[in-house]
Design a protein around this motif. Structure first.
Motif, PDB file in Angstrom:
ATOM      1  N   PHE A 151       0.722  -1.378  -0.142  1.00 18.22           N
ATOM      2  CA  PHE A 151       0.083  -0.091  -0.015  1.00 18.22           C
ATOM      3  C   PHE A 151       0.934   1.272  -0.020  1.00 18.22           C
ATOM      4  CE2 PHE A 151      -2.583   3.132   2.258  1.00 18.22           C
ATOM      5  CZ  PHE A 151      -3.626   3.331   1.248  1.00 18.22           C
ATOM      6  N   ALA A 152       1.687   1.466   1.086  1.00 19.37           N
ATOM      7  CA  ALA A 152       2.633   2.564   1.208  1.00 19.37           C
ATOM      8  C   ALA A 152       3.635   2.737  -0.038  1.00 19.37           C
ATOM      9  CB  ALA A 152       3.391   2.760   2.454  1.00 19.37           C
ATOM     10  N   GLY A 153       4.205   1.607  -0.282  1.00 18.94           N
ATOM     11  CA  GLY A 153       5.055   1.447  -1.441  1.00 18.94           C
ATOM     12  C   GLY A 153       4.348   1.992  -2.801  1.00 18.94           C
ATOM     13  N   GLY A 154       3.144   1.394  -2.923  1.00 20.50           N
ATOM     14  CA  GLY A 154       2.331   1.790  -4.065  1.00 20.50           C
ATOM     15  C   GLY A 154       2.124   3.262  -4.120  1.00 20.50           C
ATOM     16  N   LEU A 155       1.648   3.897  -3.171  1.00 14.98           N
ATOM     17  CA  LEU A 155       1.443   5.303  -3.120  1.00 14.98           C
ATOM     18  C   LEU A 155       2.792   6.147  -3.307  1.00 14.98           C
ATOM     19  CD1 LEU A 155      -0.690   5.718   0.261  1.00 14.98           C
ATOM     20  CD2 LEU A 155      -1.564   5.862  -2.204  1.00 14.98           C
ATOM     21  N   THR A 156       3.728   5.904  -2.757  1.00  7.88           N
ATOM     22  CA  THR A 156       4.781   6.687  -2.980  1.00  7.88           C
ATOM     23  C   THR A 156       5.480   6.631  -4.614  1.00  7.88           C
ATOM     24  OG1 THR A 156       6.369   4.981  -2.022  1.00  7.88           O
ATOM     25  CG2 THR A 156       5.579   6.854  -0.675  1.00  7.88           C
ATOM     26  N   THR A 157       5.366   5.442  -4.745  1.00  6.06           N
ATOM     27  CA  THR A 157       6.157   4.864  -6.325  1.00  6.06           C
ATOM     28  C   THR A 157       5.103   5.371  -7.476  1.00  6.06           C
ATOM     29  OG1 THR A 157       6.988   2.699  -5.431  1.00  6.06           O
ATOM     30  CG2 THR A 157       6.648   3.167  -7.865  1.00  6.06           C
ATOM     31  N   GLY A 158       4.109   5.399  -7.108  1.00  2.76           N
ATOM     32  CA  GLY A 158       2.892   5.782  -8.124  1.00  2.76           C
ATOM     33  C   GLY A 158       2.999   7.706  -7.889  1.00  2.76           C
ATOM     34  N   ALA A 159       3.258   8.352  -6.899  1.00  2.00           N
ATOM     35  CA  ALA A 159       3.413   9.698  -6.812  1.00  2.00           C
ATOM     36  C   ALA A 159       4.704  10.195  -7.380  1.00  2.00           C
ATOM     37  CB  ALA A 159       2.991  10.238  -5.354  1.00  2.00           C
ATOM     38  N   ALA A 160       5.786   9.443  -7.360  1.00  2.00           N
ATOM     39  CA  ALA A 160       7.237   9.967  -7.816  1.00  2.00           C
ATOM     40  C   ALA A 160       7.202  10.453  -9.344  1.00  2.00           C
ATOM     41  CB  ALA A 160       7.863   8.569  -7.579  1.00  2.00           C
ATOM     42  N   ASP A 161       6.640   9.860 -10.085  1.00  2.00           N
ATOM     43  CA  ASP A 161       6.682  10.132 -11.579  1.00  2.00           C
ATOM     44  C   ASP A 161       6.120  11.875 -11.654  1.00  2.00           C
ATOM     45  OD1 ASP A 161       7.986   8.251 -12.638  1.00  2.00           O
ATOM     46  OD2 ASP A 161       6.269   7.153 -13.224  1.00  2.00           O
ATOM     47  N   TYR A 162       4.963  12.011 -11.046  1.00  2.00           N
ATOM     48  CA  TYR A 162       4.266  13.203 -10.938  1.00  2.00           C
ATOM     49  C   TYR A 162       4.993  14.331 -10.054  1.00  2.00           C
ATOM     50  CZ  TYR A 162       0.319  10.923 -12.849  1.00  2.00           C
ATOM     51  OH  TYR A 162      -0.722  10.129 -13.713  1.00  2.00           O
ATOM     52  N   LEU A 163       5.776  13.899  -9.059  1.00  2.00           N
ATOM     53  CA  LEU A 163       6.629  14.866  -8.208  1.00  2.00           C
ATOM     54  C   LEU A 163       7.833  15.399  -9.152  1.00  2.00           C
ATOM     55  CD1 LEU A 163       6.928  15.803  -5.188  1.00  2.00           C
ATOM     56  CD2 LEU A 163       8.632  14.097  -4.957  1.00  2.00           C
ATOM     57  N   PHE A 164       8.394  14.466  -9.810  1.00  2.00           N
ATOM     58  CA  PHE A 164       9.383  14.643 -10.625  1.00  2.00           C
ATOM     59  C   PHE A 164       9.028  15.756 -11.859  1.00  2.00           C
ATOM     60  CE2 PHE A 164      11.665  10.871  -9.030  1.00  2.00           C
ATOM     61  CZ  PHE A 164      12.507  11.667  -8.197  1.00  2.00           C
ATOM     62  N   LYS A 165       7.678  15.396 -12.344  1.00  2.00           N
ATOM     63  CA  LYS A 165       7.328  16.386 -13.485  1.00  2.00           C
ATOM     64  C   LYS A 165       6.901  17.660 -13.053  1.00  2.00           C
ATOM     65  CE  LYS A 165       3.787  16.214 -16.835  1.00  2.00           C
ATOM     66  NZ  LYS A 165       2.485  15.451 -17.819  1.00  2.00           N
ATOM     67  N   SER A 166       6.572  17.760 -11.600  1.00  2.00           N
ATOM     68  CA  SER A 166       6.236  19.174 -11.114  1.00  2.00           C
ATOM     69  C   SER A 166       7.214  20.235 -10.980  1.00  2.00           C
ATOM     70  CB  SER A 166       5.638  19.022  -9.709  1.00  2.00           C
ATOM     71  OG  SER A 166       6.782  18.495  -8.740  1.00  2.00           O
TER      72      SER A 166
END
Length: 532
Positions: free
Chosen positions: A74-89
């Motif tokens: 769960f937590a790993g899925g959340l942080t992994t899924g958000a990483a691309d969008y974080l870097f895109k920002s």
């Protein structure tokens, strides 16, 4: 003759429990011969855990639920899924995005050091739970920093460092938990596929739930909120550890000394751990320093080559061959995920001809389909493939996965649109099948290593295995970044970047073709025997 001896070692390891567990084997055989209904009964949410608890105890199952279902899934899925969008920002380029993501995954390479420390230096007589707790405090704090500190005050490099520590928690908990149930599986090898399936099933369910949430959260509130949601899931394990769910028995000074003596005899493994740790720190430094993409790729290849040589020279042949195969398989799969992320998520102003997937569709809808497909893959594996030989399951899964990856080239070349096939339908189908097949590649590796693992070395050996996958993936990500740069595919989320995607389909074809190469080596590296 050597191949027969290697196959015999695995077969004997899987047969250690035959005389004591005839009833268990008979039950498994009956299930294998049963109907589809017997398969459903085997994974019944009430029967499955109850059966495993009878063999392994409730504490182990609770530990798996906390550390692997919640933290990794769960937590790993959340942080992994958000990483691309974080870097895109931060408007990070595609090739640099892949390099940063390899840095996020480098704690996998430090896992052997964590494993060695947990075995060599118990804290107050406990090998695993103190290290789980320390890694968790570090991960929870780092996740809160990403979520709470404004982007203007947190550089992209700072965010990468925090992500590194989050991954450290996930890796430490996963590795030490795997080591714990590896110890139990050695005494009951007939139940090994069922226990591994239970862990994988829960991880996939947790990842599915996180996948559903991440797209919604990113679209409505941005990627930082995702990290705040992940904080409680990362922190739950601290409560479970305080309750004693690790199930550890405090060791006496004499027991600790005996274990240290056994570890001291494994100088070869310890030397490899040092090589891997040093290479990982070098890779992290190069990745964060802003060095060239070619330099990152060269360092990654050199590190993988050094580890391969060290394993071949220092480890027992059967274990060294398995680890080498895992490194080569993942290294021969150049990643193009950085460019494909921008391809699918760029807006019309950024890429007019693109699919323009929203975060909800790209992360939640597509991700959920992929996670559901993985669940189906686990059930198929448990029902029909757990009795196959290692070579058979790895060959079938590798060929299918390479063929499915070729479908990505059709989307990148926009061929599907010429035949009236929508991007959404095409991507959902192809990515779902890819995730289904991917589970068939992953699960046999855990089983074969649990059967080859020397007694008392579970944590270190499992760390080496997880590291071997990550070293190969690091090579694949860095060479993939270099491939994207060579082909001129380096988007960053800027306006009018359509030209950056013209050769992306070529990168997809190259990546798929290279994935078939390691199958030739399977005849020498993987024993031809059954998994049970």
């Amino acid at each position: 003759m050597e191949e027969e001896e290697e196959g015999g070692q695995v077969s004997r390891a899987a047969a250690n429990d035959t005389n004591n567990d005839d009833n268990d084997n008979n039950d498994n055989n009956n299930n294998d011969k049963g109907s589809v209904w017997s398969c459903i009964q085997a994974v019944n949410p009430m029967i499955w855990p109850r059966t495993l608890a009878q063999h392994f105890g409730c504490q182990l199952l609770v530990l798996i639920i906390g550390s692997q279902w919640l933290v990794k899934g769960f937590a790993g899925g959340l942080t992994t899924g958000a990483a691309d969008y974080l870097f895109k920002s931060y408007h990070v380029t595609a090739s640099r995005l892949q390099i940063f993501k390899t840095v996020l995954n480098l704690p996998q390479n430090l896992a052997p050091v964590i494993g060695f420390l947990s075995d060599w230096a118990p804290i107050r007589g406990y090998n695993k739970s103190p290290y789980m707790a320390m890694a968790s405090v570090l991960g929870v704090t780092s996740c809160a920093i990403i979520g709470l500190v404004p982007q203007t005050a947190l550089s992209v490099e700072g965010a990468v460092v925090c992500g590194f520590f989050i991954t450290t928690q996930i890796v430490a908990l996963n590795m030490l938990t795997q080591a714990t149930y590896s110890e139990r599986m050695q005494s009951k090898p007939a139940q090994a596929p069922s226990l591994v399936s239970f862990a994988s099933f829960g991880i996939t369910v947790g990842a599915l739930l996180s996948t559903i949430l991440v797209g919604l959260l990113v679209e409505e509130a941005g990627p930082k909120v995702v990290y705040l949601v992940a904080v409680p899931a990362l922190a739950v394990i601290l409560v479970l550890l305080a309750m004693g769910c690790a199930g550890e028995t405090r060791q006496s000074a004499q027991q600790c000394a005996q274990k240290q003596q056994r570890l001291a005899q494994q100088k070869e493994v310890l030397f490899i751990c040092v090589i891997i740790a040093g290479s990982s720190l070098l890779l992290a430094s190069v990745g964060l320093s802003g060095g060239s993409v070619a330099l990152n790729a060269a360092v990654a290849i050199a590190a993988a080559g050094l580890v391969l040589v060290a394993c071949a020279v220092l480890l027992k042949p059967i274990l060294a061959k398995a680890i080498a195969f895992f490194i080569i398989v993942t290294a021969c799969s150049p990643s193009i995920s950085g460019a494909s992320f921008y391809f699918f998520t760029d807006t019309p102003a950024q890429y007019a001809e693109g699919p323009h997937f929203s975060p909800i569709f790209y992360s939640s809808v597509q991700g959920s389909v992929g996670q559901c497909a993985m669940l189906v893959g686990i059930l198929i594996y448990k029902r029909w493939m757990s009795s196959w030989t290692y070579r058979k399951v790895m060959t079938v899964s590798s060929l299918l996965y390479a063929a499915l990856n070729l479908l990505d080239a059709l989307v990148f070349a926009r061929v599907n649109r010429r035949f009236g096939i929508s991007d959404q339908a095409f991507v959902l189908t192809s990515s779902g099948l890819e995730n289904l097949v991917l589970t068939w590649q992953d699960m046999p590796s855990t089983i074969i290593i649990s059967q080859l693992c020397p007694e008392g070395m579970e944590a270190i050996v499992f760390a080496l295995v997880s590291t071997s996958f990550n070293i190969g993936s690091t090579v694949g990500a860095n060479t993939g970044a270099l491939l994207l740069q060579w082909l001129g595919c380096n988007p960053s989320g800027q306006e009018n970047e359509s030209l950056q995607f013209e050769n992306l389909w070529v990168a997809a074809v190259v990546s798929a073709a290279l994935q078939v190469v390691p199958l030739v080596l399977m005849l020498w590296l993987i024993p031809d025997c059954r998994q049970t």
